[in-house]
Enzyme design. Structure first.
Site, PDB file in Angstrom:
ATOM      1  N   HIS A  25       3.279   2.797   0.863  1.00 51.11           N
ATOM      2  CA  HIS A  25       4.297   2.083   1.643  1.00 51.11           C
ATOM      3  C   HIS A  25       4.998   1.025   0.791  1.00 51.11           C
ATOM      4  O   HIS A  25       6.212   0.887   0.828  1.00 51.11           O
ATOM      5  CB  HIS A  25       3.656   1.407   2.860  1.00 51.11           C
ATOM      6  CG  HIS A  25       3.525   2.301   4.054  1.00 51.11           C
ATOM      7  ND1 HIS A  25       4.295   2.162   5.184  1.00 51.11           N
ATOM      8  CD2 HIS A  25       2.732   3.357   4.281  1.00 51.11           C
ATOM      9  CE1 HIS A  25       3.975   3.097   6.059  1.00 51.11           C
ATOM     10  NE2 HIS A  25       3.012   3.838   5.543  1.00 51.11           N
ATOM     11  N   GLY A  50       7.080  10.066  10.463  1.00 53.86           N
ATOM     12  CA  GLY A  50       8.262   9.522   9.798  1.00 53.86           C
ATOM     13  C   GLY A  50       8.772   8.261  10.467  1.00 53.86           C
ATOM     14  O   GLY A  50       9.862   7.776  10.163  1.00 53.86           O
ATOM     15  N   GLU A  95       1.298 -10.363   5.474  1.00 50.58           N
ATOM     16  CA  GLU A  95       0.188  -9.584   6.017  1.00 50.58           C
ATOM     17  C   GLU A  95      -0.527 -10.405   7.084  1.00 50.58           C
ATOM     18  O   GLU A  95      -0.992 -11.514   6.801  1.00 50.58           O
ATOM     19  CB  GLU A  95      -0.757  -9.182   4.885  1.00 50.58           C
ATOM     20  CG  GLU A  95      -0.043  -8.309   3.866  1.00 50.58           C
ATOM     21  CD  GLU A  95      -0.890  -7.984   2.643  1.00 50.58           C
ATOM     22  OE1 GLU A  95      -1.720  -8.837   2.267  1.00 50.58           O
ATOM     23  OE2 GLU A  95      -0.711  -6.899   2.071  1.00 50.58           O
ATOM     24  N   ARG A 112       2.234  10.226  10.570  1.00 49.08           N
ATOM     25  CA  ARG A 112       3.098  10.971   9.641  1.00 49.08           C
ATOM     26  C   ARG A 112       4.295  11.624  10.334  1.00 49.08           C
ATOM     27  O   ARG A 112       4.771  12.667   9.920  1.00 49.08           O
ATOM     28  CB  ARG A 112       2.303  12.056   8.897  1.00 49.08           C
ATOM     29  CG  ARG A 112       1.409  11.528   7.828  1.00 49.08           C
ATOM     30  CD  ARG A 112       2.245  11.056   6.625  1.00 49.08           C
ATOM     31  NE  ARG A 112       1.394  10.425   5.629  1.00 49.08           N
ATOM     32  CZ  ARG A 112       1.035   9.149   5.635  1.00 49.08           C
ATOM     33  NH1 ARG A 112       1.493   8.339   6.570  1.00 49.08           N
ATOM     34  NH2 ARG A 112       0.257   8.655   4.720  1.00 49.08           N
ATOM     35  N   GLY A 169       5.713   7.049  17.600  1.00 48.75           N
ATOM     36  CA  GLY A 169       5.610   8.412  17.075  1.00 48.75           C
ATOM     37  C   GLY A 169       4.177   8.672  16.648  1.00 48.75           C
ATOM     38  O   GLY A 169       3.351   7.760  16.616  1.00 48.75           O
TER      39      GLY A 169
HETATM   40  N1  LIG Z   1      -1.660  -5.118   4.360  1.00 52.13           N
HETATM   41  C1  LIG Z   1      -0.591  -4.359   4.163  1.00 52.13           C
HETATM   42  N2  LIG Z   1      -0.454  -3.245   4.919  1.00 52.13           N
HETATM   43  C2  LIG Z   1       0.643  -2.476   4.718  1.00 52.13           C
HETATM   44  C3  LIG Z   1       1.640  -2.814   3.773  1.00 52.13           C
HETATM   45  N3  LIG Z   1       2.596  -1.852   3.820  1.00 52.13           N
HETATM   46  C4  LIG Z   1       2.202  -0.971   4.769  1.00 52.13           C
HETATM   47  N4  LIG Z   1       1.024  -1.337   5.316  1.00 52.13           N
HETATM   48  C5  LIG Z   1       0.276  -0.694   6.387  1.00 52.13           C
HETATM   49  O1  LIG Z   1       0.146   0.690   6.177  1.00 52.13           O
HETATM   50  C6  LIG Z   1       0.223   1.322   7.453  1.00 52.13           C
HETATM   51  C7  LIG Z   1       0.786   2.737   7.310  1.00 52.13           C
HETATM   52  O2  LIG Z   1      -0.230   3.673   7.254  1.00 52.13           O
HETATM   53  P1  LIG Z   1       0.115   5.258   7.248  1.00 52.13           P
HETATM   54  O3  LIG Z   1      -1.150   5.934   7.614  1.00 52.13           O
HETATM   55  O4  LIG Z   1       0.754   5.640   5.976  1.00 52.13           O
HETATM   56  O5  LIG Z   1       1.216   5.420   8.418  1.00 52.13           O
HETATM   57  P2  LIG Z   1       1.492   6.597   9.426  1.00 52.13           P
HETATM   58  O6  LIG Z   1       1.574   5.952  10.764  1.00 52.13           O
HETATM   59  O7  LIG Z   1       0.505   7.710   9.304  1.00 52.13           O
HETATM   60  O8  LIG Z   1       2.835   7.216   8.931  1.00 52.13           O
HETATM   61  P3  LIG Z   1       4.323   7.122   9.414  1.00 52.13           P
HETATM   62  O9  LIG Z   1       4.458   7.898  10.679  1.00 52.13           O
HETATM   63  O10 LIG Z   1       5.094   7.726   8.298  1.00 52.13           O
HETATM   64  O11 LIG Z   1       4.602   5.662   9.607  1.00 52.13           O
HETATM   65  C8  LIG Z   1       1.175   0.486   8.267  1.00 52.13           C
HETATM   66  O12 LIG Z   1       0.822   0.531   9.626  1.00 52.13           O
HETATM   67  C9  LIG Z   1       1.035  -0.914   7.681  1.00 52.13           C
HETATM   68  O13 LIG Z   1       0.308  -1.784   8.533  1.00 52.13           O
HETATM   69  C10 LIG Z   1       1.479  -3.996   3.002  1.00 52.13           C
HETATM   70  O14 LIG Z   1       2.294  -4.366   2.173  1.00 52.13           O
HETATM   71  N5  LIG Z   1       0.336  -4.722   3.246  1.00 52.13           N
END
Ligand SMILES: Nc1nc2c(ncn2[C@@H]2O[C@H](COP(=O)(O)OP(=O)(O)OP(=O)(O)O)[C@@H](O)[C@H]2O)c(=O)[nH]1
Length: 170
Positions: free
Chosen positions: A48, A14, A60, A12, A9
């Site tokens: 997250h 989802g 990680e 953001r 996707g």
């Molecule tokens: N190092 C680390 N990274 C994390 C952790 N939790 C989430 N992340 C990272 O944060 C990233 C999410 O970034 P966003 O920019 O919020 O995601 P997005 O793709 O825009 O949003 P969605 O479509 O809602 O998933 C993920 O790809 C994870 O790799 C964590 O506990 N540790």
């Protein structure tokens, strides 16, 4: 059950929330590829973590994803890999061969014992990136998604928070 799902996707869209709903919090392992290079990314990661809550175990691993996945695969504990996009970006940054690494990941998934859900971005639907690096990244992302989609039992596209099943071979 042995089951692999790829969720793609846009940013953001989802997709991560949708992926999390597929797994039971206390029983799953979150494998994060993201790195907090700056304050903004640190804040995104914190969001997250807060959303997942303390019941998730987290690992990680920005680069050695196939090895980490292989090491932690367990039929009794599903794994959520979030996300392939940051993994690709990390590999490119480190000068690694994205094609070879993707094959290593595909091999682990093809023989996976246990449930794995992988999150990835669908990019390339907008303008052609202006820079060579941007175009290379876009192409890697498209190829990785295609390769991992071939291997996975299920592929779901998430847009506006809504899932569209693209493949279901369970
Ligand atoms: N190092 C680390 N990274 C994390 C952790 N939790 C989430 N992340 C990272 O944060 C990233 C999410 O970034 P966003 O920019 O919020 O995601 P997005 O793709 O825009 O949003 P969605 O479509 O809602 O998933 C993920 O790809 C994870 O790799 C964590 O506990 N540790």
């Amino acid at each position: 059950m042995i089951h692999t799902t790829l969720i793609i996707g846009g940013a953001r869209s989802g997709k991560s929330v949708y992926a999390e709903t597929l797994l039971t919090a206390g029983a799953a392992l979150y494998l994060a590829t993201g790195q907090a290079f700056d304050d903004e990314m640190a804040a995104r990661i914190r969001l997250h973590m807060d959303r997942r809550g303390p019941t998730w175990s987290t690992i990680e691993e920005p680069l050695e994803l196939p090895q980490a996945l292989d090491r932690h695969l367990d039929p009794a504990r599903p794994i959520l890999v979030d996300c392939l996009t940051l993994w690709i970006s990390n590999l490119m940054h480190a000068g690694r061969d994205v094609g070879c690494e993707t094959e290593a990941l595909a091999e682990v998934l093809a023989t996976a014992r246990g449930t794995v859900v992988l999150v990835s971005n669908e990019v390339g639907l907008g303008l052609v990136p202006e820079t060579r690096l941007g175009r290379d990244f876009r192409d890697h992302q498209g190829r990785v998604n295609q390769r991992i989609a071939q291997i996975c039992h299920r592929v779901v596209f998430v847009a506006a928070g809504l899932p569209l099943v693209l493949k279901d071979s369970v």
